[in-house]
Design a protein around this motif. Structure first.
Motif: not given
Lengths: 250, 225
Positions: A34-35, A38, A31-32, A57-58, A18-22, A15, A61
């Motif tokens: 946090g994903v 998780e 967000i990345g 989780v909150a 993809t850390v900069q995907g969002s 995951r 992110a």
């Protein structure tokens, strides 16, 4: 305190690619991150109807910004801290404290070190006639360092938890950061004349003199006009001038 | 150029655009990779290598730190190689640079737009994120990646379209001196951007000596060849 017996570091690492995907202007990498965190928090779902899990989780992110290859250090450290029962304030402080050092270290080590060094070696290879082999060599060598750094960061974060600062003082890391600047300067410096020879081979006579003058003028303009003038703008302006002069000077 | 080849280039440009920031940052987005692979797809490795080197030099002007806005040279190089395909030497460099620089500018602008759209999407579900909704978090992330893939495809498509127009209407009309001057402008701007960009990072400290040593070493190598 909850201890994951076998933390799913592999899933978290995947995951992290993809850390900069969002990436966005509100939470940057939050967000990345946090994903990626998780999977390491799933053990917390067991008690209190999963309240600890949802809160973690909150938190994971929230706003975060560092070098993407080193985000794993914060992901691992924050997840470990959550398992060890750190307070929400401690976890938030840990994340905030890591942003600056991880950003600065990663920028020096990767963006201003490893990446330009390996790409300059590829330019040198192409200019010396190695062709596609130089390009493949760049991809392989660069990514050995890239994947290694991502894995080390996640592993070190999970291993050290709130005491993760220890990992940043590793002698190897410090030496690499110290040498990245000189190595980049040497490699790119060497690549420049070789690339000029490779691309300039198409020109002869007066064209070479014009090339030298336009390059020198561009260096001076970009140096003194930094902040306002970029390579892209200079390139577009020079192409427009060249097209106009070429049209008139038939 | 056949439609199949254009579609293959579109796919490659999309992957390259996605690699720059989103997934997986393994540097296929670097022009020195994106260009030669595009060239190999077109059966014109020479043009791919030449434009890969050209735009890699432009890339040294960019340090992708924090929230800075910068041009996107990956899909731009793919479009540039498409423009230069079949046009050897100075003409290929000039046409490729024109298409590539315009596409790079468009790419930079598109990233800004996508990042703002993602920020709006995040903002709209803040309450549920604060409640720790993990499924929503992952869905938000995946949709942002899909948005970036669409962006990369749109930028590549625009670049390939521009390359087609340039090949159709500009390539045959340029006088010989105009072709040479365009090529010179492309190479001079790339070399200037790389030198100034590197010097900005190197600064006036100890690394400057290493830079000078590198330039001298490279010059000797050119001379020996």
């Amino acid at each position: 305190m909850t201890r994951a017996r076998r933390p799913p570091l592999g899933r978290s690492l995947l995951r992290l690619f993809t850390v900069q995907g969002s990436w966005n202007y509100e939470r940057l990498q939050g967000i990345g991150v946090g994903v990626a965190e998780e999977p390491l928090l799933r053990d917390l779902r067991a008690g209190e109807n999963g309240a600890a899990y949802r809160a973690a989780v909150a938190r994971g992110a929230h706003f975060f910004n560092a070098h993407p290859y080193l985000c794993g250090l914060a992901v691992g450290a924050a997840a470990r801290a959550e398992h060890e029962g750190a307070t929400p304030e401690q976890v938030e402080r840990l994340r905030s404290a890591l942003c600056g050092p991880l950003g600065s270290l990663g920028d020096r080590l990767v963006w201003a070190g490893w990446l330009p060094v390996t790409s300059a070696l590829a330019l040198i290879g192409v200019a010396l006639g190695l062709g596609l082999d130089a390009v493949i060599g760049f991809l392989v060598v660069y990514n050995v360092g890239h994947v290694g750094l991502r894995w080390w960061a996640l592993w070190a974060g999970w291993t050290h938890g709130v005491r993760v600062a220890v990992a940043l003082h590793q002698p190897l890391l410090q030496r690499a950061a110290a040498w990245s600047g000189p190595a980049m300067a040497l490699a790119v410096g060497m690549a420049l004349p070789l690339s000029a020879g490779y691309l300039g081979g198409a020109f002869t006579g007066w064209a070479r003199e014009v090339l030298a003058v336009a390059t020198a003028a561009g260096c001076a303009l970009l140096w003194w006009g930094r902040g306002r003038l970029t390579g892209l703008r200079y390139g577009l302006a020079l192409l427009a001038v060249a097209a106009l002069v070429g049209w008139l000077w038939r | 150029m056949s439609l199949e080849l254009q579609l293959v280039l579109l796919l490659w440009g999309t992957l390259v655009g996605l690699d720059l920031v989103s997934v997986p940052q393994m540097m296929i987005a670097r022009p020195i990779v994106a260009g030669p692979i595009a060239g190999a797809m077109l059966g014109d490795l020479g043009a791919g290598l030449q434009l890969g080197v050209l735009f890699e030099l432009f890339q040294y002007d960019v340090l992708p730190m924090g929230a800075t806005r910068y041009p996107e040279y990956g899909p731009a190089t793919v479009a540039a190689v498409s423009a230069a395909h079949g046009a050897a030497g100075a003409l290929g460099l000039g046409l490729g640079a024109l298409v590539g620089l315009v596409t790079a500018m468009l790419g930079g602008l598109s990233m800004y737009i996508v990042r703002r759209a993602t920020a709006r999407a995040v903002h709209a579900v803040t309450d549920r994120l604060e409640a720790g909704d993990a499924r929503l978090l992952v869905r938000l992330h995946v949709s942002a990646i899909a948005r970036d893939a669409l962006r990369a495809a749109a930028v590549t498509a625009a670049g390939l379209g521009f390359a087609h127009l340039v090949r159709l209407f500009l390539a045959g009309t340029l006088p010989l001196r105009g072709v040479t001057l365009l090529g010179i402008a492309a190479v001079a701007a790339a070399l200037a951007a790389a030198t100034a960009g590197t010097l900005r990072v190197v600064g006036r400290g100890a690394s400057l000596g290493w830079f000078v040593a590198g330039v001298l070493g490279g010059t000797v190598l050119v001379w020996l060849r």
